[in-house]
Write a protein that holds these residues in place. Structure first.
Motif, PDB file in Angstrom:
ATOM      1  N   VAL A   1     -29.451 -49.223 -34.443  1.00 48.64           N
ATOM      2  CA  VAL A   1     -29.827 -47.826 -34.607  1.00 48.64           C
ATOM      3  C   VAL A   1     -31.153 -47.541 -33.904  1.00 48.64           C
ATOM      4  O   VAL A   1     -31.250 -46.654 -33.053  1.00 48.64           O
ATOM      5  N   ALA A   2     -32.189 -48.285 -34.268  1.00 49.43           N
ATOM      6  CA  ALA A   2     -33.512 -48.049 -33.693  1.00 49.43           C
ATOM      7  C   ALA A   2     -34.394 -49.257 -33.938  1.00 49.43           C
ATOM      8  O   ALA A   2     -34.149 -50.036 -34.865  1.00 49.43           O
ATOM      9  N   ALA A   3     -35.436 -49.409 -33.103  1.00 52.93           N
ATOM     10  CA  ALA A   3     -36.376 -50.504 -33.263  1.00 52.93           C
ATOM     11  C   ALA A   3     -37.736 -50.079 -32.734  1.00 52.93           C
ATOM     12  O   ALA A   3     -37.834 -49.176 -31.902  1.00 52.93           O
ATOM     13  N   ILE A   4     -38.760 -50.764 -33.218  1.00 47.84           N
ATOM     14  CA  ILE A   4     -40.118 -50.470 -32.777  1.00 47.84           C
ATOM     15  C   ILE A   4     -40.897 -51.775 -32.685  1.00 47.84           C
ATOM     16  O   ILE A   4     -40.842 -52.615 -33.588  1.00 47.84           O
ATOM     17  N   ARG A   5     -41.592 -51.958 -31.576  1.00 52.42           N
ATOM     18  CA  ARG A   5     -42.427 -53.133 -31.431  1.00 52.42           C
ATOM     19  C   ARG A   5     -43.671 -52.976 -32.293  1.00 52.42           C
ATOM     20  O   ARG A   5     -44.275 -51.906 -32.333  1.00 52.42           O
ATOM     21  N   TRP A   6     -44.043 -54.050 -32.950  1.00 56.02           N
ATOM     22  CA  TRP A   6     -45.213 -53.958 -33.815  1.00 56.02           C
ATOM     23  C   TRP A   6     -46.492 -53.795 -33.011  1.00 56.02           C
ATOM     24  O   TRP A   6     -47.432 -53.133 -33.438  1.00 56.02           O
ATOM     25  N   SER A   7     -46.527 -54.422 -31.849  1.00 48.60           N
ATOM     26  CA  SER A   7     -47.694 -54.291 -30.980  1.00 48.60           C
ATOM     27  C   SER A   7     -47.360 -53.347 -29.835  1.00 48.60           C
ATOM     28  O   SER A   7     -46.421 -53.573 -29.089  1.00 48.60           O
ATOM     29  N   GLY A   8     -48.090 -52.268 -29.749  1.00 48.68           N
ATOM     30  CA  GLY A   8     -47.823 -51.304 -28.687  1.00 48.68           C
ATOM     31  C   GLY A   8     -46.961 -50.142 -29.116  1.00 48.68           C
ATOM     32  O   GLY A   8     -47.070 -49.049 -28.573  1.00 48.68           O
ATOM     33  N   GLY A   9     -46.098 -50.374 -30.078  1.00 48.09           N
ATOM     34  CA  GLY A   9     -45.310 -49.290 -30.638  1.00 48.09           C
ATOM     35  C   GLY A   9     -44.161 -48.778 -29.798  1.00 48.09           C
ATOM     36  O   GLY A   9     -43.634 -47.695 -30.056  1.00 48.09           O
TER      37      GLY A   9
END
Length: 125
Positions: free
Chosen positions: A46-54
């Motif tokens: 569905v969706a994802a986000i990198r913890w560093s950098g966003g």
């Protein structure tokens, strides 16, 4: 440990916000995201986000309607879902991938390192 919550039942066009809190072991580089699985169907990204950098990644079905965000201090990721459709009905799972990869790596459930519990989202027409 990943603990997801926020699911529920809404009518088409409604909104829900899912929350996933990570606890326990901490990681230096990872990506958090959401998958979903409808009855009789495979689990899908569905969706994802990198913890560093966003940096954010979205499935085509989520673009323009869903927004993923994070709170680093709380080790929590959110999925704001607007304009919900009956076809969004599924169990939504929080997931973590360790390390940093090209976007396609995050789309496969086979590459997930940690899964959270599921939370049911039901959208009625």
């Amino acid at each position: 440990q990943l603990q997801a919550c926020g699911g529920g039942s809404v009518q088409a066009g409604g909104s829900l916000r899912l929350t996933c809190a990570a606890s326990g072991r901490t990681f230096s580089s990872y990506t958090m995201g959401w998958f979903r699985q409808a009855p009789g169907k495979e689990r899908e990204f569905v969706a994802a986000i990198r913890w560093s950098g966003g940096m954010r990644y979205y499935a085509d079905s989520a673009k323009g309607r869903f927004t993923i965000s994070r709170d680093n201090a709380k080790n929590t990721v959110y999925l704001q879902m607007n304009s919900l459709k009956p076809e969004d009905t599924a169990v939504y799972y929080c997931a973590v991938v360790l390390g940093t990869y090209i976007s396609s790596h995050y789309y496969s459930p086979r590459n997930i390192d940690y899964w959270g519990n599921g939370t049911q989202v039901t959208v009625s027409s």
